[in-house]
Design an enzyme around this catalytic site. Structure first.
Site, PDB file in Angstrom:
ATOM      1  N   LYS A   4     -10.355  -4.741   6.611  1.00 11.83           N
ATOM      2  CA  LYS A   4     -11.610  -4.472   5.917  1.00 11.83           C
ATOM      3  C   LYS A   4     -11.826  -5.423   4.742  1.00 11.83           C
ATOM      4  O   LYS A   4     -12.938  -5.907   4.531  1.00 11.83           O
ATOM      5  CB  LYS A   4     -11.639  -3.022   5.420  1.00 11.83           C
ATOM      6  CG  LYS A   4     -11.589  -1.975   6.513  1.00 11.83           C
ATOM      7  CD  LYS A   4     -11.841  -0.577   5.972  1.00 11.83           C
ATOM      8  CE  LYS A   4     -10.843  -0.155   4.898  1.00 11.83           C
ATOM      9  NZ  LYS A   4      -9.440  -0.096   5.408  1.00 11.83           N
ATOM     10  N   ARG A  10     -14.411   8.117   2.334  1.00 15.49           N
ATOM     11  CA  ARG A  10     -13.251   8.445   3.160  1.00 15.49           C
ATOM     12  C   ARG A  10     -13.184   9.932   3.492  1.00 15.49           C
ATOM     13  O   ARG A  10     -12.285  10.347   4.224  1.00 15.49           O
ATOM     14  CB  ARG A  10     -11.959   8.013   2.463  1.00 15.49           C
ATOM     15  CG  ARG A  10     -11.733   8.675   1.123  1.00 15.49           C
ATOM     16  CD  ARG A  10     -10.352   8.399   0.558  1.00 15.49           C
ATOM     17  NE  ARG A  10     -10.169   9.030  -0.737  1.00 15.49           N
ATOM     18  CZ  ARG A  10      -9.910  10.325  -0.911  1.00 15.49           C
ATOM     19  NH1 ARG A  10      -9.802  11.117   0.143  1.00 15.49           N
ATOM     20  NH2 ARG A  10      -9.777  10.822  -2.115  1.00 15.49           N
ATOM     21  N   ARG A  27       2.175  -8.255   4.501  1.00 15.63           N
ATOM     22  CA  ARG A  27       1.447  -8.330   3.236  1.00 15.63           C
ATOM     23  C   ARG A  27       2.318  -7.897   2.068  1.00 15.63           C
ATOM     24  O   ARG A  27       2.252  -8.469   0.974  1.00 15.63           O
ATOM     25  CB  ARG A  27       0.186  -7.462   3.302  1.00 15.63           C
ATOM     26  CG  ARG A  27      -0.744  -7.645   2.122  1.00 15.63           C
ATOM     27  CD  ARG A  27      -2.067  -6.919   2.342  1.00 15.63           C
ATOM     28  NE  ARG A  27      -1.917  -5.465   2.285  1.00 15.63           N
ATOM     29  CZ  ARG A  27      -2.940  -4.615   2.437  1.00 15.63           C
ATOM     30  NH1 ARG A  27      -4.152  -5.089   2.689  1.00 15.63           N
ATOM     31  NH2 ARG A  27      -2.755  -3.314   2.356  1.00 15.63           N
ATOM     32  N   ARG A  71       2.979  -5.539  -3.059  1.00 22.56           N
ATOM     33  CA  ARG A  71       2.182  -4.369  -3.409  1.00 22.56           C
ATOM     34  C   ARG A  71       2.963  -3.096  -3.131  1.00 22.56           C
ATOM     35  O   ARG A  71       3.514  -2.906  -2.054  1.00 22.56           O
ATOM     36  CB  ARG A  71       0.865  -4.362  -2.616  1.00 22.56           C
ATOM     37  CG  ARG A  71      -0.175  -5.288  -3.196  1.00 22.56           C
ATOM     38  CD  ARG A  71      -1.393  -5.417  -2.327  1.00 22.56           C
ATOM     39  NE  ARG A  71      -1.901  -4.146  -1.826  1.00 22.56           N
ATOM     40  CZ  ARG A  71      -3.034  -4.046  -1.148  1.00 22.56           C
ATOM     41  NH1 ARG A  71      -3.765  -5.133  -0.908  1.00 22.56           N
ATOM     42  NH2 ARG A  71      -3.447  -2.870  -0.702  1.00 22.56           N
ATOM     43  N   ARG A 112      -0.174   6.727   4.434  1.00 19.45           N
ATOM     44  CA  ARG A 112      -1.586   6.360   4.329  1.00 19.45           C
ATOM     45  C   ARG A 112      -2.262   6.376   5.703  1.00 19.45           C
ATOM     46  O   ARG A 112      -3.414   6.810   5.821  1.00 19.45           O
ATOM     47  CB  ARG A 112      -1.727   4.976   3.689  1.00 19.45           C
ATOM     48  CG  ARG A 112      -1.322   4.931   2.228  1.00 19.45           C
ATOM     49  CD  ARG A 112      -1.382   3.516   1.698  1.00 19.45           C
ATOM     50  NE  ARG A 112      -2.750   3.037   1.610  1.00 19.45           N
ATOM     51  CZ  ARG A 112      -3.082   1.746   1.594  1.00 19.45           C
ATOM     52  NH1 ARG A 112      -2.130   0.828   1.691  1.00 19.45           N
ATOM     53  NH2 ARG A 112      -4.341   1.392   1.483  1.00 19.45           N
TER      54      ARG A 112
END
Length: 207
Positions: free
Chosen positions: A31, A106, A145, A151, A162
Protein backbone atom coordinates in the site's frame (compact mmCIF):
# COMPACT_ATOMS: atom_id res chain seq x y z
CA UNK A 1 -22.30 -0.97 -10.93
CA UNK A 2 -20.34 -2.36 -13.86
CA UNK A 3 -17.27 -4.58 -13.60
CA UNK A 4 -14.08 -2.93 -14.87
CA UNK A 5 -12.06 -4.76 -17.49
CA UNK A 6 -8.40 -5.21 -16.63
CA UNK A 7 -6.23 -2.59 -18.26
CA UNK A 8 -2.48 -2.70 -18.56
CA UNK A 9 -1.68 0.23 -20.84
CA UNK A 10 0.18 3.36 -19.81
CA UNK A 11 -1.96 6.13 -18.31
CA UNK A 12 -2.65 9.27 -20.29
CA UNK A 13 -0.53 12.34 -19.65
CA UNK A 14 -1.61 15.21 -17.44
CA UNK A 15 -2.66 15.54 -13.84
CA UNK A 16 -5.99 14.15 -12.66
CA UNK A 17 -8.00 15.91 -9.96
CA UNK A 18 -10.86 14.78 -7.82
CA UNK A 19 -9.74 11.23 -7.01
CA UNK A 20 -10.52 10.26 -3.41
CA UNK A 21 -9.13 6.80 -2.85
CA UNK A 22 -8.75 4.25 -0.07
CA UNK A 23 -5.95 1.69 -0.42
CA UNK A 24 -6.73 -1.58 1.36
CA UNK A 25 -4.61 -4.68 1.85
CA UNK A 26 -2.74 -6.61 4.49
CA UNK A 27 0.34 -5.11 6.18
CA UNK A 28 3.16 -5.57 3.67
CA UNK A 29 0.85 -5.79 0.65
CA UNK A 30 2.45 -2.74 -0.96
CA UNK A 31 0.00 0.00 0.00
CA UNK A 32 2.75 2.44 0.88
CA UNK A 33 4.56 1.94 -2.43
CA UNK A 34 1.36 2.26 -4.43
CA UNK A 35 0.34 5.31 -2.45
CA UNK A 36 3.57 7.08 -3.37
CA UNK A 37 3.42 6.05 -7.05
CA UNK A 38 -0.24 6.98 -7.44
CA UNK A 39 0.33 10.28 -5.65
CA UNK A 40 2.81 11.28 -8.35
CA UNK A 41 0.60 10.00 -11.18
CA UNK A 42 -2.63 11.58 -9.96
CA UNK A 43 -1.28 14.76 -8.39
CA UNK A 44 -2.88 14.21 -4.97
CA UNK A 45 -1.33 13.50 -1.55
CA UNK A 46 -0.85 9.98 -0.20
CA UNK A 47 -1.89 9.96 3.45
CA UNK A 48 -0.51 7.01 5.41
CA UNK A 49 -1.57 6.65 9.02
CA UNK A 50 1.49 4.46 9.58
CA UNK A 51 3.86 7.16 8.32
CA UNK A 52 2.11 9.78 10.42
CA UNK A 53 2.37 7.62 13.54
CA UNK A 54 6.06 6.93 12.92
CA UNK A 55 6.73 10.64 12.38
CA UNK A 56 5.14 11.44 15.74
CA UNK A 57 7.14 8.65 17.36
CA UNK A 58 10.41 10.04 15.99
CA UNK A 59 9.55 13.54 17.21
CA UNK A 60 8.28 12.27 20.58
CA UNK A 61 5.10 14.34 20.33
CA UNK A 62 2.18 13.81 22.67
CA UNK A 63 0.52 11.63 20.04
CA UNK A 64 3.74 9.71 19.51
CA UNK A 65 3.96 8.87 23.19
CA UNK A 66 0.31 7.78 23.18
CA UNK A 67 0.64 5.40 20.25
CA UNK A 68 4.11 3.94 20.96
CA UNK A 69 2.88 0.99 23.00
CA UNK A 70 0.23 0.04 20.45
CA UNK A 71 2.62 0.05 17.51
CA UNK A 72 5.42 -1.83 19.28
CA UNK A 73 3.01 -4.61 20.30
CA UNK A 74 1.44 -4.88 16.85
CA UNK A 75 -1.93 -3.62 18.10
CA UNK A 76 -3.92 -1.00 16.22
CA UNK A 77 -4.15 2.55 17.56
CA UNK A 78 -7.61 3.30 19.07
CA UNK A 79 -10.20 4.73 16.70
CA UNK A 80 -10.63 8.02 18.49
CA UNK A 81 -6.95 8.91 18.06
CA UNK A 82 -6.79 7.81 14.44
CA UNK A 83 -10.12 9.41 13.48
CA UNK A 84 -9.08 12.79 14.85
CA UNK A 85 -5.73 12.63 13.08
CA UNK A 86 -7.25 11.71 9.71
CA UNK A 87 -10.00 14.30 10.04
CA UNK A 88 -7.41 17.01 10.64
CA UNK A 89 -5.25 15.83 7.74
CA UNK A 90 -8.14 15.71 5.26
CA UNK A 91 -8.89 19.31 6.18
CA UNK A 92 -5.50 20.41 4.85
CA UNK A 93 -5.36 22.51 1.70
CA UNK A 94 -3.44 19.94 -0.33
CA UNK A 95 -6.21 17.35 0.20
CA UNK A 96 -9.04 19.56 -1.04
CA UNK A 97 -8.79 18.24 -4.61
CA UNK A 98 -8.29 14.59 -3.68
CA UNK A 99 -6.26 12.17 -1.59
CA UNK A 100 -5.09 8.58 -1.23
CA UNK A 101 -5.69 7.02 2.20
CA UNK A 102 -3.36 4.18 3.18
CA UNK A 103 -4.18 2.24 6.34
CA UNK A 104 -7.52 3.92 7.00
CA UNK A 105 -10.30 3.01 7.52
CA UNK A 106 -9.64 -0.35 9.17
CA UNK A 107 -12.92 -0.85 11.09
CA UNK A 108 -16.60 -0.24 10.38
CA UNK A 109 -16.54 2.55 12.96
CA UNK A 110 -13.75 4.23 10.98
CA UNK A 111 -15.74 3.76 7.76
CA UNK A 112 -18.55 5.73 9.40
CA UNK A 113 -16.13 8.37 10.68
CA UNK A 114 -14.64 8.85 7.22
CA UNK A 115 -18.11 9.03 5.68
CA UNK A 116 -19.03 11.82 8.10
CA UNK A 117 -15.92 13.79 7.14
CA UNK A 118 -16.62 13.42 3.41
CA UNK A 119 -20.29 14.28 3.83
CA UNK A 120 -19.35 17.42 5.72
CA UNK A 121 -17.01 18.34 2.86
CA UNK A 122 -19.68 17.58 0.25
CA UNK A 123 -17.55 14.87 -1.37
CA UNK A 124 -17.42 11.07 -1.62
CA UNK A 125 -14.90 8.31 -2.29
CA UNK A 126 -14.02 7.65 -5.92
CA UNK A 127 -12.93 4.07 -5.29
CA UNK A 128 -11.42 1.55 -2.92
CA UNK A 129 -8.29 -0.16 -4.29
CA UNK A 130 -7.85 -3.58 -2.67
CA UNK A 131 -4.40 -5.20 -2.98
CA UNK A 132 -4.45 -8.98 -2.73
CA UNK A 133 -1.18 -10.72 -1.75
CA UNK A 134 -0.59 -14.25 -0.42
CA UNK A 135 0.05 -14.37 3.33
CA UNK A 136 3.41 -16.13 2.85
CA UNK A 137 4.54 -13.41 0.44
CA UNK A 138 3.54 -10.69 2.90
CA UNK A 139 5.48 -12.34 5.73
CA UNK A 140 8.60 -12.63 3.57
CA UNK A 141 8.31 -9.02 2.41
CA UNK A 142 8.05 -7.76 5.97
CA UNK A 143 10.92 -9.94 7.15
CA UNK A 144 13.08 -8.35 4.44
CA UNK A 145 11.86 -4.86 5.32
CA UNK A 146 12.66 -5.42 9.00
CA UNK A 147 16.25 -6.21 8.08
CA UNK A 148 16.59 -3.08 5.98
CA UNK A 149 14.63 -0.54 8.03
CA UNK A 150 14.90 -2.05 11.56
CA UNK A 151 11.22 -1.36 12.23
CA UNK A 152 9.89 -2.79 15.49
CA UNK A 153 6.47 -3.43 13.93
CA UNK A 154 8.11 -5.82 11.43
CA UNK A 155 9.26 -8.24 14.13
CA UNK A 156 8.06 -11.75 13.06
CA UNK A 157 5.70 -12.22 16.01
CA UNK A 158 4.29 -8.73 15.55
CA UNK A 159 3.82 -9.38 11.83
CA UNK A 160 1.75 -12.51 12.51
CA UNK A 161 -0.38 -10.62 15.02
CA UNK A 162 -0.96 -7.73 12.63
CA UNK A 163 -1.99 -10.11 9.84
CA UNK A 164 -4.41 -11.94 12.12
CA UNK A 165 -6.00 -8.66 13.21
CA UNK A 166 -6.22 -7.47 9.61
CA UNK A 167 -7.93 -10.66 8.43
CA UNK A 168 -10.42 -10.55 11.30
CA UNK A 169 -11.24 -6.83 11.40
CA UNK A 170 -10.23 -5.07 8.20
CA UNK A 171 -10.49 -7.52 5.30
CA UNK A 172 -14.32 -7.72 5.71
CA UNK A 173 -14.52 -3.98 4.94
CA UNK A 174 -13.77 -4.73 1.28
CA UNK A 175 -17.04 -6.61 1.03
CA UNK A 176 -18.82 -3.85 2.94
CA UNK A 177 -17.53 -1.23 0.51
CA UNK A 178 -18.92 -3.08 -2.51
CA UNK A 179 -22.36 -1.68 -1.75
CA UNK A 180 -21.03 1.84 -1.19
CA UNK A 181 -18.48 2.62 -3.87
CA UNK A 182 -16.35 1.21 -6.66
CA UNK A 183 -13.90 -1.49 -5.56
CA UNK A 184 -10.87 -2.28 -7.72
CA UNK A 185 -9.34 -5.62 -6.71
CA UNK A 186 -5.72 -5.83 -7.83
CA UNK A 187 -2.96 -8.44 -7.62
CA UNK A 188 -0.50 -6.86 -5.18
CA UNK A 189 2.30 -9.23 -6.23
CA UNK A 190 2.63 -7.48 -9.62
CA UNK A 191 5.75 -5.34 -10.14
CA UNK A 192 4.97 -1.98 -8.47
CA UNK A 193 5.36 0.37 -11.46
CA UNK A 194 3.25 -1.88 -13.67
CA UNK A 195 0.61 -2.25 -10.97
CA UNK A 196 0.46 1.53 -10.50
CA UNK A 197 -0.10 1.99 -14.24
CA UNK A 198 -2.89 -0.59 -14.18
CA UNK A 199 -4.62 1.09 -11.26
CA UNK A 200 -4.42 4.60 -12.72
CA UNK A 201 -5.71 3.35 -16.09
CA UNK A 202 -8.72 1.72 -14.46
CA UNK A 203 -9.41 4.85 -12.44
CA UNK A 204 -9.33 7.05 -15.52
CA UNK A 205 -11.71 4.65 -17.27
CA UNK A 206 -14.47 5.38 -14.77
CA UNK A 207 -17.90 6.32 -16.14
Amino acid sequence: MRSDAEATGSPSSGVDRGFRLVLMGAPGSGKGTQGRLLSRKLGIPAISTGDLFRDHLRRRTELGVAVAGYIDSGAFVPDEITDAMVRERLGSADAEQGFILDGYPRTLAQVDALDRVLTAQGTALTAVVALDVERSTVIERMRTRAGVEARTDDDPEVVIRRLDIYEAETAPLIEHYRSLTRVLEMDGSIEPARLSAMISTRLRARD
